[in-house]
Design an enzyme around this catalytic site. Structure first.
Site, PDB file in Angstrom:
ATOM      1  N   GLU A 249     -22.325 -31.689  44.700  1.00 20.32           N
ATOM      2  CA  GLU A 249     -21.159 -32.515  44.326  1.00 20.32           C
ATOM      3  C   GLU A 249     -19.916 -31.644  44.125  1.00 20.32           C
ATOM      4  O   GLU A 249     -18.799 -32.073  44.392  1.00 20.32           O
ATOM      5  CB  GLU A 249     -21.492 -33.347  43.072  1.00 20.32           C
ATOM      6  CG  GLU A 249     -22.492 -34.443  43.409  1.00 20.32           C
ATOM      7  CD  GLU A 249     -23.350 -34.912  42.246  1.00 20.32           C
ATOM      8  OE1 GLU A 249     -23.046 -34.584  41.090  1.00 20.32           O
ATOM      9  OE2 GLU A 249     -24.346 -35.618  42.520  1.00 20.32           O
TER      10      GLU A 249
ATOM     11  N   GLY B 112     -31.245 -35.293  37.788  1.00 20.79           N
ATOM     12  CA  GLY B 112     -29.958 -35.926  37.513  1.00 20.79           C
ATOM     13  C   GLY B 112     -30.178 -37.250  36.803  1.00 20.79           C
ATOM     14  O   GLY B 112     -30.382 -37.302  35.585  1.00 20.79           O
ATOM     15  N   GLY B 113     -30.165 -38.339  37.564  1.00 17.86           N
ATOM     16  CA  GLY B 113     -30.234 -39.696  37.000  1.00 17.86           C
ATOM     17  C   GLY B 113     -31.323 -39.890  35.957  1.00 17.86           C
ATOM     18  O   GLY B 113     -31.073 -40.451  34.885  1.00 17.86           O
TER      19      GLY B 113
ATOM     20  N   SER C  81     -33.652 -36.975  43.266  1.00 13.72           N
ATOM     21  CA  SER C  81     -34.354 -38.230  42.964  1.00 13.72           C
ATOM     22  C   SER C  81     -35.736 -38.027  42.343  1.00 13.72           C
ATOM     23  O   SER C  81     -36.669 -38.783  42.620  1.00 13.72           O
ATOM     24  CB  SER C  81     -34.448 -39.111  44.222  1.00 13.72           C
ATOM     25  OG  SER C  81     -33.150 -39.543  44.602  1.00 13.72           O
TER      26      SER C  81
ATOM     27  N   ASN D 191     -29.441 -32.390  34.449  1.00 13.18           N
ATOM     28  CA  ASN D 191     -28.031 -32.327  34.839  1.00 13.18           C
ATOM     29  C   ASN D 191     -27.415 -33.697  34.568  1.00 13.18           C
ATOM     30  O   ASN D 191     -27.635 -34.635  35.323  1.00 13.18           O
ATOM     31  CB  ASN D 191     -27.917 -31.978  36.335  1.00 13.18           C
ATOM     32  CG  ASN D 191     -26.479 -32.021  36.821  1.00 13.18           C
ATOM     33  OD1 ASN D 191     -25.544 -31.984  36.020  1.00 13.18           O
ATOM     34  ND2 ASN D 191     -26.296 -32.098  38.131  1.00 13.18           N
ATOM     35  N   TRP D 192     -26.661 -33.768  33.478  1.00 12.81           N
ATOM     36  CA  TRP D 192     -26.092 -35.066  33.083  1.00 12.81           C
ATOM     37  C   TRP D 192     -24.852 -35.430  33.913  1.00 12.81           C
ATOM     38  O   TRP D 192     -24.332 -36.518  33.781  1.00 12.81           O
ATOM     39  CB  TRP D 192     -25.722 -35.056  31.601  1.00 12.81           C
ATOM     40  CG  TRP D 192     -26.902 -35.068  30.684  1.00 12.81           C
ATOM     41  CD1 TRP D 192     -28.220 -35.215  31.037  1.00 12.81           C
ATOM     42  CD2 TRP D 192     -26.892 -34.929  29.260  1.00 12.81           C
ATOM     43  NE1 TRP D 192     -29.006 -35.187  29.911  1.00 12.81           N
ATOM     44  CE2 TRP D 192     -28.226 -35.005  28.812  1.00 12.81           C
ATOM     45  CE3 TRP D 192     -25.873 -34.744  28.312  1.00 12.81           C
ATOM     46  CZ2 TRP D 192     -28.571 -34.920  27.464  1.00 12.81           C
ATOM     47  CZ3 TRP D 192     -26.218 -34.649  26.966  1.00 12.81           C
ATOM     48  CH2 TRP D 192     -27.547 -34.736  26.549  1.00 12.81           C
ATOM     49  N   LYS D 193     -24.358 -34.491  34.697  1.00 11.60           N
ATOM     50  CA  LYS D 193     -23.130 -34.716  35.478  1.00 11.60           C
ATOM     51  C   LYS D 193     -22.024 -35.219  34.536  1.00 11.60           C
ATOM     52  O   LYS D 193     -21.980 -34.806  33.386  1.00 11.60           O
ATOM     53  CB  LYS D 193     -23.396 -35.690  36.617  1.00 11.60           C
ATOM     54  CG  LYS D 193     -24.670 -35.363  37.387  1.00 11.60           C
ATOM     55  CD  LYS D 193     -24.803 -36.139  38.654  1.00 11.60           C
ATOM     56  CE  LYS D 193     -26.165 -35.862  39.263  1.00 11.60           C
ATOM     57  NZ  LYS D 193     -26.241 -36.185  40.659  1.00 11.60           N
TER      58      LYS D 193
ATOM     59  N   GLU E  22     -32.003 -28.495  46.661  1.00 15.88           N
ATOM     60  CA  GLU E  22     -31.602 -29.885  46.473  1.00 15.88           C
ATOM     61  C   GLU E  22     -31.100 -30.461  47.798  1.00 15.88           C
ATOM     62  O   GLU E  22     -29.905 -30.349  48.115  1.00 15.88           O
ATOM     63  CB  GLU E  22     -30.468 -29.966  45.452  1.00 15.88           C
ATOM     64  CG  GLU E  22     -30.842 -29.512  44.071  1.00 15.88           C
ATOM     65  CD  GLU E  22     -30.087 -30.306  43.020  1.00 15.88           C
ATOM     66  OE1 GLU E  22     -30.741 -30.958  42.208  1.00 15.88           O
ATOM     67  OE2 GLU E  22     -28.845 -30.315  43.047  1.00 15.88           O
TER      68      GLU E  22
ATOM     69  N   HIS F  64     -23.486 -26.808  42.934  1.00 22.00           N
ATOM     70  CA  HIS F  64     -24.077 -28.145  43.107  1.00 22.00           C
ATOM     71  C   HIS F  64     -23.388 -28.828  44.286  1.00 22.00           C
ATOM     72  O   HIS F  64     -22.183 -28.654  44.497  1.00 22.00           O
ATOM     73  CB  HIS F  64     -23.895 -28.963  41.827  1.00 22.00           C
ATOM     74  CG  HIS F  64     -24.711 -30.225  41.835  1.00 22.00           C
ATOM     75  ND1 HIS F  64     -24.307 -31.349  42.517  1.00 22.00           N
ATOM     76  CD2 HIS F  64     -25.912 -30.524  41.275  1.00 22.00           C
ATOM     77  CE1 HIS F  64     -25.236 -32.285  42.367  1.00 22.00           C
ATOM     78  NE2 HIS F  64     -26.217 -31.807  41.613  1.00 22.00           N
TER      79      HIS F  64
ATOM     80  N   GLY G 116     -29.471 -38.550  44.076  1.00 13.61           N
ATOM     81  CA  GLY G 116     -28.960 -39.848  43.612  1.00 13.61           C
ATOM     82  C   GLY G 116     -29.215 -40.989  44.586  1.00 13.61           C
ATOM     83  O   GLY G 116     -28.621 -42.063  44.447  1.00 13.61           O
TER      84      GLY G 116
HETATM   85  C1  PEP Z   1     -28.780 -33.568  40.701  1.00 14.91           C
HETATM   86  O1  PEP Z   1     -27.817 -33.989  40.125  1.00 14.91           O
HETATM   87  O2  PEP Z   1     -28.852 -32.373  40.934  1.00 14.91           O
HETATM   88  C2  PEP Z   1     -29.839 -34.486  41.108  1.00 14.91           C
HETATM   89  C3  PEP Z   1     -30.911 -33.980  41.663  1.00 14.91           C
HETATM   90  O3  PEP Z   1     -29.622 -35.817  40.890  1.00 14.91           O
HETATM   91  P1  PEP Z   1     -30.720 -36.986  40.994  1.00 14.91           P
HETATM   92  O4  PEP Z   1     -31.940 -36.550  40.231  1.00 14.91           O
HETATM   93  O5  PEP Z   1     -30.063 -38.173  40.363  1.00 14.91           O
HETATM   94  O6  PEP Z   1     -31.016 -37.190  42.445  1.00 14.91           O
END
Ligand code: PEP
Length: 251
Positions: free
Chosen positions: A95, A232-233, A211, A5-7, A165, A93, A171
């Site tokens: 966010e 994500g990151g 994370s 997930n590049w957001k 999640e 999500h 994040g």
């Molecule tokens: C996400 O965006 O769904 C996510 C899990 O982000 P991260 O891996 O950065 O915590």
């Protein structure tokens, strides 16, 4: 299943560069152990779709609207995503819930529309830090799951992925422990068994997100109840993303 997930990151050029590198890696190492799904911003979907054509890499979007077409300025429909080559779509999500007012109800409308359009929804659920500390994880995610799946048939559920999640882990660098993730995934399977059947619950695809990084991936993916990860990151750099994909071999 490993989902990137590049957001709101990467323009066209960066998206294409990433996929070129990932594609070379996947072809060289014949990665067959994981379904890899890349979810770039809308603006890169078509370009990424062209780059991954004929490879094992799949395409997903990060959101969609639940209407087919019309006066919904700024929105994107499921049909539009299909026309760009998407097979998957992330829905609900945290966010989106936090910054754009999405509720369990709107997530359900999106899930039904996505399935109707032939897209495979990746439904995100998870508790926030307060709920976690107050030991409310189970009632919170039970409600999120039940509402998101309202009117989803026994046939369509096969095309749904649930992503657990915990919001406090997204994040933040603070991942759930493998034991915590396993416990919640088993809880979700129990709920799916009640809502559908034993077989559907056993076959359901439930991934963990929050994370994930190359250091913790192997442990997080070790439980048979964890079918992969939403990243994500650590999905923004090919090197770390590939290390996470590789963690699925090491189990
Ligand atoms: C996400 O965006 O769904 C996510 C899990 O982000 P991260 O891996 O950065 O915590």
């Amino acid at each position: 299943m490993i989902i990137a997930n590049w957001k709101m990151n990467k323009g066209l050029v960066q998206s294409q560069q990433f996929v070129e590198e990932l594609k070379a890696y996947v072809e060289k190492h014949k990665v067959v152990n994981a379904d890899i799904v890349i979810c770039p911003p809308f603006t890169s979907l078509e370009a990424v779709s062209r780059k991954i054509a004929g490879t094992a890499i799949k395409l997903g979007a990060q959101n969609m609207f639940y209407q087919t077409a019309g006066p919904f300025t700024g929105e994107i429909s499921g049909g539009m995503l299909k026309s760009c080559g998407c097979e998957f779509v992330i829905l609900g999500h945290s966010e989106r819930r936090q910054h754009f007012g999405e509720t369990n109800l709107t997530v359900n409308k999106k899930v039904l529309k996505a399935l109707d359009e032939g897209l495979k929804p990746i439904i995100c659920i998870g508790e926030n830090l307060q709920e976690h500390d107050d030991k409310l994880t189970e009632p919170v995610i039970e409600e999120q799951l039940a509402v998101a799946l309202t009117h989803v048939s026994e046939v369509d559920i096969a095309n749904v992925t649930v992503a657990y999640e915990p919001i406090w882990a997204i994040g933040t660098g603070k991942n759930a422990t493998p034991h915590q993730a396993e416990g919640v995934h088993n809880f979700l399977r129990k709920k799916l068994k009640k809502m559908y059947s034993d077989e559907i619950s056993k076959n359901a695809r439930i991934v963990y997100g929050g994370s994930i990084n190359p250091e913790n991936a192997k442990e997080l993916f070790a439980s048979p109840s964890v079918n992969g990860g939403l990243v994500g990151g650590a999905s923004l750099e090919v090197e770390s993303f590939v290390k996470i994909i590789n963690s699925t071999h090491l189990i």
